[in-house]
Design a protein around this motif. Structure first.
Motif, PDB file in Angstrom:
ATOM      1  N   VAL A 137       0.829  -1.205   0.000  1.00  0.00           N
ATOM      2  CA  VAL A 137       0.000   0.000   0.000  1.00  0.00           C
ATOM      3  C   VAL A 137       0.867   1.260   0.000  1.00  0.00           C
ATOM      4  O   VAL A 137       0.545   2.245  -0.683  1.00  0.00           O
ATOM      5  N   VAL A 138       1.963   1.268   0.757  1.00  0.00           N
ATOM      6  CA  VAL A 138       2.873   2.419   0.753  1.00  0.00           C
ATOM      7  C   VAL A 138       3.372   2.685  -0.663  1.00  0.00           C
ATOM      8  O   VAL A 138       3.330   3.823  -1.159  1.00  0.00           O
ATOM      9  N   PHE A 139       3.840   1.637  -1.336  1.00  0.00           N
ATOM     10  CA  PHE A 139       4.358   1.792  -2.696  1.00  0.00           C
ATOM     11  C   PHE A 139       3.262   2.224  -3.666  1.00  0.00           C
ATOM     12  O   PHE A 139       3.456   3.118  -4.495  1.00  0.00           O
ATOM     13  N   ALA A 140       2.098   1.600  -3.563  1.00  0.00           N
ATOM     14  CA  ALA A 140       1.005   1.908  -4.484  1.00  0.00           C
ATOM     15  C   ALA A 140       0.505   3.337  -4.306  1.00  0.00           C
ATOM     16  O   ALA A 140       0.206   4.033  -5.285  1.00  0.00           O
ATOM     17  N   ALA A 141       0.413   3.794  -3.061  1.00  0.00           N
ATOM     18  CA  ALA A 141      -0.028   5.172  -2.805  1.00  0.00           C
ATOM     19  C   ALA A 141       0.996   6.169  -3.327  1.00  0.00           C
ATOM     20  O   ALA A 141       0.637   7.241  -3.840  1.00  0.00           O
ATOM     21  N   PHE A 142       2.274   5.827  -3.230  1.00  0.00           N
ATOM     22  CA  PHE A 142       3.330   6.683  -3.774  1.00  0.00           C
ATOM     23  C   PHE A 142       3.201   6.776  -5.291  1.00  0.00           C
ATOM     24  O   PHE A 142       3.276   7.871  -5.864  1.00  0.00           O
ATOM     25  N   VAL A 143       2.982   5.643  -5.949  1.00  0.00           N
ATOM     26  CA  VAL A 143       2.863   5.627  -7.414  1.00  0.00           C
ATOM     27  C   VAL A 143       1.662   6.439  -7.869  1.00  0.00           C
ATOM     28  O   VAL A 143       1.764   7.281  -8.768  1.00  0.00           O
ATOM     29  N   GLN A 144       0.511   6.223  -7.241  1.00  0.00           N
ATOM     30  CA  GLN A 144      -0.678   6.957  -7.680  1.00  0.00           C
ATOM     31  C   GLN A 144      -0.590   8.437  -7.321  1.00  0.00           C
ATOM     32  O   GLN A 144      -1.038   9.291  -8.089  1.00  0.00           O
ATOM     33  N   GLY A 145      -0.005   8.756  -6.188  1.00  0.00           N
ATOM     34  CA  GLY A 145       0.154  10.156  -5.825  1.00  0.00           C
ATOM     35  C   GLY A 145       1.069  10.896  -6.778  1.00  0.00           C
ATOM     36  O   GLY A 145       0.901  12.095  -7.033  1.00  0.00           O
ATOM     37  N   ALA A 146       2.046  10.179  -7.354  1.00  0.00           N
ATOM     38  CA  ALA A 146       2.998  10.804  -8.269  1.00  0.00           C
ATOM     39  C   ALA A 146       2.495  10.847  -9.700  1.00  0.00           C
ATOM     40  O   ALA A 146       2.764  11.800 -10.432  1.00  0.00           O
ATOM     41  N   THR A 147       1.749   9.823 -10.126  1.00  0.00           N
ATOM     42  CA  THR A 147       1.357   9.711 -11.534  1.00  0.00           C
ATOM     43  C   THR A 147      -0.136   9.892 -11.781  1.00  0.00           C
ATOM     44  O   THR A 147      -0.543  10.229 -12.888  1.00  0.00           O
ATOM     45  N   GLY A 174       2.680   6.656   1.996  1.00  0.00           N
ATOM     46  CA  GLY A 174       2.935   6.630   0.557  1.00  0.00           C
ATOM     47  C   GLY A 174       2.489   7.904  -0.132  1.00  0.00           C
ATOM     48  O   GLY A 174       3.202   8.442  -0.992  1.00  0.00           O
ATOM     49  N   ALA A 175       1.314   8.412   0.234  1.00  0.00           N
ATOM     50  CA  ALA A 175       0.810   9.648  -0.368  1.00  0.00           C
ATOM     51  C   ALA A 175       1.716  10.822  -0.016  1.00  0.00           C
ATOM     52  O   ALA A 175       1.995  11.681  -0.867  1.00  0.00           O
ATOM     53  N   GLY A 176       2.184  10.863   1.218  1.00  0.00           N
ATOM     54  CA  GLY A 176       3.084  11.943   1.624  1.00  0.00           C
ATOM     55  C   GLY A 176       4.397  11.914   0.861  1.00  0.00           C
ATOM     56  O   GLY A 176       4.914  12.957   0.448  1.00  0.00           O
ATOM     57  N   LEU A 177       4.940  10.724   0.641  1.00  0.00           N
ATOM     58  CA  LEU A 177       6.190  10.600  -0.107  1.00  0.00           C
ATOM     59  C   LEU A 177       6.035  11.055  -1.563  1.00  0.00           C
ATOM     60  O   LEU A 177       6.972  11.582  -2.163  1.00  0.00           O
ATOM     61  N   SER A 178       4.854  10.861  -2.133  1.00  0.00           N
ATOM     62  CA  SER A 178       4.635  11.238  -3.536  1.00  0.00           C
ATOM     63  C   SER A 178       4.753  12.743  -3.748  1.00  0.00           C
ATOM     64  O   SER A 178       5.031  13.198  -4.860  1.00  0.00           O
ATOM     65  N   ARG A 179       4.558  13.512  -2.703  1.00  0.00           N
ATOM     66  CA  ARG A 179       4.636  14.969  -2.817  1.00  0.00           C
ATOM     67  C   ARG A 179       6.039  15.428  -3.213  1.00  0.00           C
ATOM     68  O   ARG A 179       6.217  16.495  -3.812  1.00  0.00           O
ATOM     69  N   VAL A 180       7.033  14.610  -2.902  1.00  0.00           N
ATOM     70  CA  VAL A 180       8.423  14.981  -3.182  1.00  0.00           C
ATOM     71  C   VAL A 180       8.722  14.939  -4.674  1.00  0.00           C
ATOM     72  O   VAL A 180       9.549  15.716  -5.173  1.00  0.00           O
ATOM     73  N   VAL A 181       8.040  14.060  -5.420  1.00  0.00           N
ATOM     74  CA  VAL A 181       8.422  13.835  -6.821  1.00  0.00           C
ATOM     75  C   VAL A 181       7.344  14.176  -7.845  1.00  0.00           C
ATOM     76  O   VAL A 181       7.640  14.249  -9.036  1.00  0.00           O
ATOM     77  N   HIS A 182       6.107  14.419  -7.421  1.00  0.00           N
ATOM     78  CA  HIS A 182       5.022  14.529  -8.400  1.00  0.00           C
ATOM     79  C   HIS A 182       5.224  15.678  -9.385  1.00  0.00           C
ATOM     80  O   HIS A 182       4.873  15.568 -10.558  1.00  0.00           O
TER      81      HIS A 182
END
Length: 236
Positions: free
Chosen positions: A13-23, A201-209
């Motif tokens: 879930v961490v990885f998936a939330a990061f992917v969706q938050g970024a893409t 995961g969603a929080g981490l996506s903020r760094v790269v989106h």
């Protein structure tokens, strides 16, 4: 859910939330197969519930880029498709459904690979919403049609508009599933246990989106659609 399953699914879930938050897409594709293997009774409700806060966050973060007209037509098709999703659940076996969705998704992705850049029109938006309503209500996976129809738009437009469409559609699907008695406390409890992983995961996506460009995003969308179709075919 056992501790081992909780830890494993939480990492996914961490990885998936990061992917969706970024893409803008990818959460259900990544999470649903894993849950389907470990705890199939949690699908599709657990995935739909988890996607509510994730898409709300993406929508708020990039609210200024929403394509409101396209989202309106997609939502109209999505609402109609929800009924189709329930019909599919009643008529097709799980294996038949996976074959149908998998083949359709791969075919759509292959066609778009050979197409020049295009601007989606009203029928394209409605069609994407209709297919998403059917597949997400039936399986929890609804990203490929929306990703394909927005693949030539700016990343921020794609992420925010898909998040809005997902959010409305998930509420419709959950309300429909609840009305037909397909939601229970076990599914909701599992979603609550996985919420911390989703937030990380969603929080981490903020760094790269904001660093993802249109060319990369279109390539990701093509791969995402093809892989999602193949995953469903393999699961069948």
């Amino acid at each position: 859910m056992s501790v081992e399953h909780l830890v494993l699914i939480s990492l996914v879930v961490v990885f998936a939330a990061f992917v969706q938050g970024a893409t803008g897409v990818g959460f259900a594709l990544i999470v649903a197969p894993v849950i389907g293997i470990l705890k199939p009774e949690l699908l599709p409700v657990c995935v739909l519930v988890l996607m509510l806060p994730l898409n709300l966050y993406v929508l708020w973060r990039e609210r200024g880029a929403i394509d409101r007209i396209g989202a309106s037509w997609i939502t109209g098709g999505r609402i109609v498709g929800t009924g189709g999703g329930l019909w599919v659940l009643a008529v097709l076996t799980a294996s038949q459904l996976a074959w149908f969705v998998g083949l359709s998704t791969v075919a759509a992705a292959v066609v778009t690979l050979m197409m020049p850049a295009f601007t989606p029109n009203r029928p394209a938006f409605v069609g994407a919403g209709l297919v998403t309503g059917i597949t997400e209500t039936a399986t929890g996976i609804g990203g490929p049609p929306l990703a394909l129809v927005y693949q030539h738009h700016a990343p921020a437009i794609m992420r925010s508009t898909i998040a809005l469409c997902f959010l409305v559609g998930e509420l419709v699907s959950l309300a429909t599933l609840m009305a037909t008695g397909r939601i229970d406390g076990t599914q909701l409890s599992a979603a609550a246990s996985l919420l911390p992983a989703l937030l990380i995961g969603a929080g981490l996506s903020r760094v790269v989106h904001h660093r993802i460009n249109g060319k990369f995003l279109r390539a990701f969308v093509q791969v995402f659609a093809i892989v999602s179709g193949v995953v469903l075919l393999v699961r069948a």
